[in-house]
Design a protein around this motif. Structure first.
Motif, PDB file in Angstrom:
ATOM      1  N   ILE A  57      36.044  57.349  32.476  1.00 30.46           N
ATOM      2  CA  ILE A  57      36.364  56.008  31.997  1.00 30.46           C
ATOM      3  C   ILE A  57      36.413  55.058  33.186  1.00 30.46           C
ATOM      4  CG2 ILE A  57      38.051  54.599  30.709  1.00 30.46           C
ATOM      5  CD1 ILE A  57      37.019  56.871  29.022  1.00 30.46           C
ATOM      6  N   THR A  58      35.841  53.873  33.032  1.00 27.65           N
ATOM      7  CA  THR A  58      36.036  52.824  34.032  1.00 27.65           C
ATOM      8  C   THR A  58      36.862  51.703  33.402  1.00 27.65           C
ATOM      9  OG1 THR A  58      34.003  51.617  33.463  1.00 27.65           O
ATOM     10  CG2 THR A  58      33.856  53.311  35.191  1.00 27.65           C
ATOM     11  N   TYR A  59      37.565  50.979  34.252  1.00 25.78           N
ATOM     12  CA  TYR A  59      38.400  49.862  33.811  1.00 25.78           C
ATOM     13  C   TYR A  59      37.973  48.600  34.552  1.00 25.78           C
ATOM     14  CZ  TYR A  59      41.353  53.686  32.165  1.00 25.78           C
ATOM     15  OH  TYR A  59      41.812  54.819  31.555  1.00 25.78           O
ATOM     16  N   ARG A  60      38.037  47.478  33.856  1.00 25.52           N
ATOM     17  CA  ARG A  60      37.754  46.207  34.511  1.00 25.52           C
ATOM     18  C   ARG A  60      38.995  45.756  35.282  1.00 25.52           C
ATOM     19  NH1 ARG A  60      36.291  40.922  31.011  1.00 25.52           N
ATOM     20  NH2 ARG A  60      38.423  41.324  30.291  1.00 25.52           N
ATOM     21  N   VAL A  61      38.800  45.370  36.534  1.00 25.44           N
ATOM     22  CA  VAL A  61      39.890  44.846  37.367  1.00 25.44           C
ATOM     23  C   VAL A  61      39.556  43.388  37.693  1.00 25.44           C
ATOM     24  CG1 VAL A  61      41.166  45.072  39.528  1.00 25.44           C
ATOM     25  CG2 VAL A  61      40.342  47.127  38.343  1.00 25.44           C
ATOM     26  N   VAL A  62      40.346  42.482  37.144  1.00 26.70           N
ATOM     27  CA  VAL A  62      40.133  41.045  37.368  1.00 26.70           C
ATOM     28  C   VAL A  62      41.225  40.546  38.314  1.00 26.70           C
ATOM     29  CG1 VAL A  62      40.039  38.756  36.310  1.00 26.70           C
ATOM     30  CG2 VAL A  62      39.098  40.740  35.089  1.00 26.70           C
ATOM     31  N   THR A  63      40.799  39.882  39.392  1.00 25.42           N
ATOM     32  CA  THR A  63      41.731  39.357  40.400  1.00 25.42           C
ATOM     33  C   THR A  63      41.579  37.848  40.500  1.00 25.42           C
ATOM     34  OG1 THR A  63      41.524  41.411  41.659  1.00 25.42           O
ATOM     35  CG2 THR A  63      42.465  39.516  42.809  1.00 25.42           C
ATOM     36  N   LYS A  64      42.695  37.146  40.469  1.00 24.61           N
ATOM     37  CA  LYS A  64      42.719  35.697  40.694  1.00 24.61           C
ATOM     38  C   LYS A  64      43.681  35.418  41.837  1.00 24.61           C
ATOM     39  CE  LYS A  64      41.589  34.548  35.910  1.00 24.61           C
ATOM     40  NZ  LYS A  64      41.948  33.809  34.691  1.00 24.61           N
ATOM     41  N   THR A  65      43.233  34.617  42.807  1.00 25.96           N
ATOM     42  CA  THR A  65      44.057  34.405  43.999  1.00 25.96           C
ATOM     43  C   THR A  65      43.823  33.026  44.608  1.00 25.96           C
ATOM     44  OG1 THR A  65      44.624  35.314  46.174  1.00 25.96           O
ATOM     45  CG2 THR A  65      42.320  35.467  45.517  1.00 25.96           C
ATOM     46  N   THR A  66      44.822  32.567  45.349  1.00 25.94           N
ATOM     47  CA  THR A  66      44.694  31.319  46.120  1.00 25.94           C
ATOM     48  C   THR A  66      44.763  31.604  47.619  1.00 25.94           C
ATOM     49  OG1 THR A  66      47.109  31.003  45.927  1.00 25.94           O
ATOM     50  CG2 THR A  66      45.711  29.908  44.279  1.00 25.94           C
ATOM     51  N   ARG A  67      44.681  32.874  48.007  1.00 28.02           N
ATOM     52  CA  ARG A  67      44.792  33.231  49.418  1.00 28.02           C
ATOM     53  C   ARG A  67      43.535  32.870  50.199  1.00 28.02           C
ATOM     54  NH1 ARG A  67      47.462  39.283  49.364  1.00 28.02           N
ATOM     55  NH2 ARG A  67      49.399  38.728  48.302  1.00 28.02           N
ATOM     56  N   GLY A  68      43.766  32.409  51.427  1.00 27.36           N
ATOM     57  CA  GLY A  68      42.661  31.969  52.267  1.00 27.36           C
ATOM     58  C   GLY A  68      41.762  33.088  52.744  1.00 27.36           C
ATOM     59  N   GLU A  69      42.299  34.327  52.873  1.00 26.27           N
ATOM     60  CA  GLU A  69      41.476  35.425  53.391  1.00 26.27           C
ATOM     61  C   GLU A  69      40.456  35.941  52.378  1.00 26.27           C
ATOM     62  OE1 GLU A  69      45.459  37.532  52.295  1.00 26.27           O
ATOM     63  OE2 GLU A  69      44.802  35.582  53.031  1.00 26.27           O
ATOM     64  N   PHE A  70      40.559  35.501  51.124  1.00 27.67           N
ATOM     65  CA  PHE A  70      39.571  35.867  50.106  1.00 27.67           C
ATOM     66  C   PHE A  70      38.467  34.813  50.075  1.00 27.67           C
ATOM     67  CE2 PHE A  70      43.170  38.371  48.831  1.00 27.67           C
ATOM     68  CZ  PHE A  70      42.627  39.497  48.223  1.00 27.67           C
ATOM     69  N   ASP A  71      37.210  35.251  49.939  1.00 29.92           N
ATOM     70  CA  ASP A  71      36.077  34.325  49.928  1.00 29.92           C
ATOM     71  C   ASP A  71      35.958  33.558  48.621  1.00 29.92           C
ATOM     72  OD1 ASP A  71      35.382  35.194  52.470  1.00 29.92           O
ATOM     73  OD2 ASP A  71      34.132  36.816  51.689  1.00 29.92           O
ATOM     74  N   SER A  72      36.542  34.086  47.571  1.00 27.65           N
ATOM     75  CA  SER A  72      36.463  33.439  46.264  1.00 27.65           C
ATOM     76  C   SER A  72      37.850  33.447  45.625  1.00 27.65           C
ATOM     77  CB  SER A  72      35.455  34.183  45.375  1.00 27.65           C
ATOM     78  OG  SER A  72      35.451  33.655  44.069  1.00 27.65           O
ATOM     79  N   SER A  73      38.040  32.647  44.584  1.00 22.74           N
ATOM     80  CA  SER A  73      39.348  32.595  43.913  1.00 22.74           C
ATOM     81  C   SER A  73      39.441  33.594  42.767  1.00 22.74           C
ATOM     82  CB  SER A  73      39.616  31.181  43.380  1.00 22.74           C
ATOM     83  OG  SER A  73      38.613  30.827  42.438  1.00 22.74           O
ATOM     84  N   GLU A  74      38.291  34.178  42.377  1.00 25.02           N
ATOM     85  CA  GLU A  74      38.312  35.129  41.254  1.00 25.02           C
ATOM     86  C   GLU A  74      37.266  36.221  41.460  1.00 25.02           C
ATOM     87  OE1 GLU A  74      38.045  35.089  36.348  1.00 25.02           O
ATOM     88  OE2 GLU A  74      38.469  33.235  37.446  1.00 25.02           O
ATOM     89  N   TYR A  75      37.667  37.461  41.141  1.00 25.42           N
ATOM     90  CA  TYR A  75      36.775  38.619  41.261  1.00 25.42           C
ATOM     91  C   TYR A  75      36.878  39.470  40.001  1.00 25.42           C
ATOM     92  CZ  TYR A  75      36.726  37.536  46.266  1.00 25.42           C
ATOM     93  OH  TYR A  75      36.592  36.901  47.471  1.00 25.42           O
ATOM     94  N   GLU A  76      35.765  40.104  39.675  1.00 20.95           N
ATOM     95  CA  GLU A  76      35.760  41.050  38.551  1.00 20.95           C
ATOM     96  C   GLU A  76      34.939  42.277  38.956  1.00 20.95           C
ATOM     97  OE1 GLU A  76      33.748  41.335  34.156  1.00 20.95           O
ATOM     98  OE2 GLU A  76      34.910  39.509  34.562  1.00 20.95           O
TER      99      GLU A  76
END
Length: 367
Positions: free
Chosen positions: A54-73
């Motif tokens: 089984i795989t699961y979707r992991v959705v990340t939302k962030t305002t941190r500067g070290e991340f290149d984007s504000s949302e990942y899936e």
């Protein structure tokens, strides 16, 4: 249990109302202070010639500067979560890494790959990632960031850069050798107290876990009997004209009791069983953390003993001892802070869990 309460006793001014008790112990770090939000959802089955997983979707939302984007899936399987946990333990040996659900569940509870099993695991994986995200140190770990952001092929490539088999074997041998040596000579008193606390905690939490599962099984058996018992009275009423209304009334009453019992079971499976079992796993993790701290202390003690027995190379030994002393101090400080944080979390989880169960029981008996 008073032996647990002595180490970190509850406030004597706890309010009587369960709801107000929960409110009193809410943490100061509200959602408005968070800058990293993670969701685990959308389980998906994959069947190959070799395996089913089984795989699961992991959705990340962030305002941190070290991340290149504000949302990942991204999509992750259980083995990826295991990899992340092992990397966190490797990087932070004396921090308390949150537990993962076991690979194989307890026999007789739910079938592997059933909807119930998948949903139970999804919730546990969601909690695992969010506990890391809320941790003041683990949340900034580079492997954690890669886990949240890298696509499957990128993560697979990154995993191959990890330590080889011989390195892992060496770590295992050292860990076994350390455990065989026995108690550390110069262990500070507070870590001995932690060990004693965890031994008692482990016994109590395992007992609570067993009792909770027994209660849930008894409730489920009772519920299944009532599901059969109600319709019997409805069928009976068709052949007993004089007491048909009474029999239908009893059937209706049983049906209401059945629904109330189902809600009570849902409360146990939602608020009590997962929390207790999570802390069963935490007790094992903490014993491992304490052993790793002792191992670091043991390295220092052996070097000090070696220096006392050697008349040459004293400068070299003194330098090594200085580094080990710094390593032990960092390990001790990390564990002290994490220990206090873990106990605060544990007390909050236990209070809210048992209060929820008590309130569910009140509603059940009122109904």
């Amino acid at each position: 249990d008073t032996s647990l309460a002595e180490v970190n006793s509850f406030s004597p001014s706890v309010p009587i109302s369960p709801s107000s008790m929960i409110n009193q112990y809410k943490f100061e770090d509200g959602p408005e202070l968070r800058d990293l939000f993670i969701t685990v959802d959308d389980p998906e089955s994959h069947i190959t010639a070799i395996e089913t997983f089984i795989t699961y979707r992991v959705v990340t939302k962030t305002t941190r500067g070290e991340f290149d984007s504000s949302e990942y899936e991204v999509r992750r399987r259980y083995q990826d979560f295991l990899w992340l946990k092992s990397k966190l333990e490797e990087a932070h040996p004396t921090l308390i890494i949150p537990p993962l659900p076991e690979k194989f569940i307890m026999k007789g509870m739910v079938e592997r790959f059933s909807d119930e099993f998948i949903e139970t695991r999804r919730k546990a994986l969601h909690k695992f990632l969010n506990r890391i995200a809320d941790h003041p140190t683990l949340t900034f770990n580079e492997d954690f960031k890669i886990f949240l952001t890298a696509q499957a092929w990128e993560l697979s490539s990154h995993k191959k850069q990890g330590p080889g088999l011989l390195s892992r074997m060496g770590q295992t041998v050292r860990a076994v050798a350390s455990s065989v040596r026995g108690a550390v000579k110069n262990r500070p008193e507070m870590f001995t107290e932690m060990n004693n606390y965890m031994e008692t905690f482990s016994q109590k939490i395992n007992l609570l876990d067993k009792i909770a599962h027994r209660i849930y099984k008894e409730e489920r058996d009772y519920f299944n009997e009532m599901k059969e018992y109600g319709p019997i009275h409805t069928l009976w009423s068709a052949s007993e004209e004089d007491i048909a209304d009474s029999l239908k009334g009893i059937a209706s009453c049983i049906d209401r009791c059945c629904k109330a019992t189902e809600k009570r079971m849902a409360g146990l499976s939602e608020h009590l069983l997962p929390i207790l079992h999570e802390y069963v796993l935490y007790s094992e993790i903490l014993m491992g953390v304490l052993k790793r701290r002792d191992q670091i202390q043991g390295e220092l003690d052996s070097k000090v003993d070696a220096l006392a027995n050697k008349k040459t190379e004293k400068d070299l030994f003194s330098e090594e001892i200085g580094k080990l002393e710094d390593k032990v101090e960092r390990a001790n400080n990390a564990l002290k802070v994490d220990w206090d944080r873990w106990k605060q979390n544990m007390q909050w989880d236990m209070r809210s869990s048992f209060t929820n169960v008590a309130e569910n029981n009140l509603r059940y008996y009122e109904e």
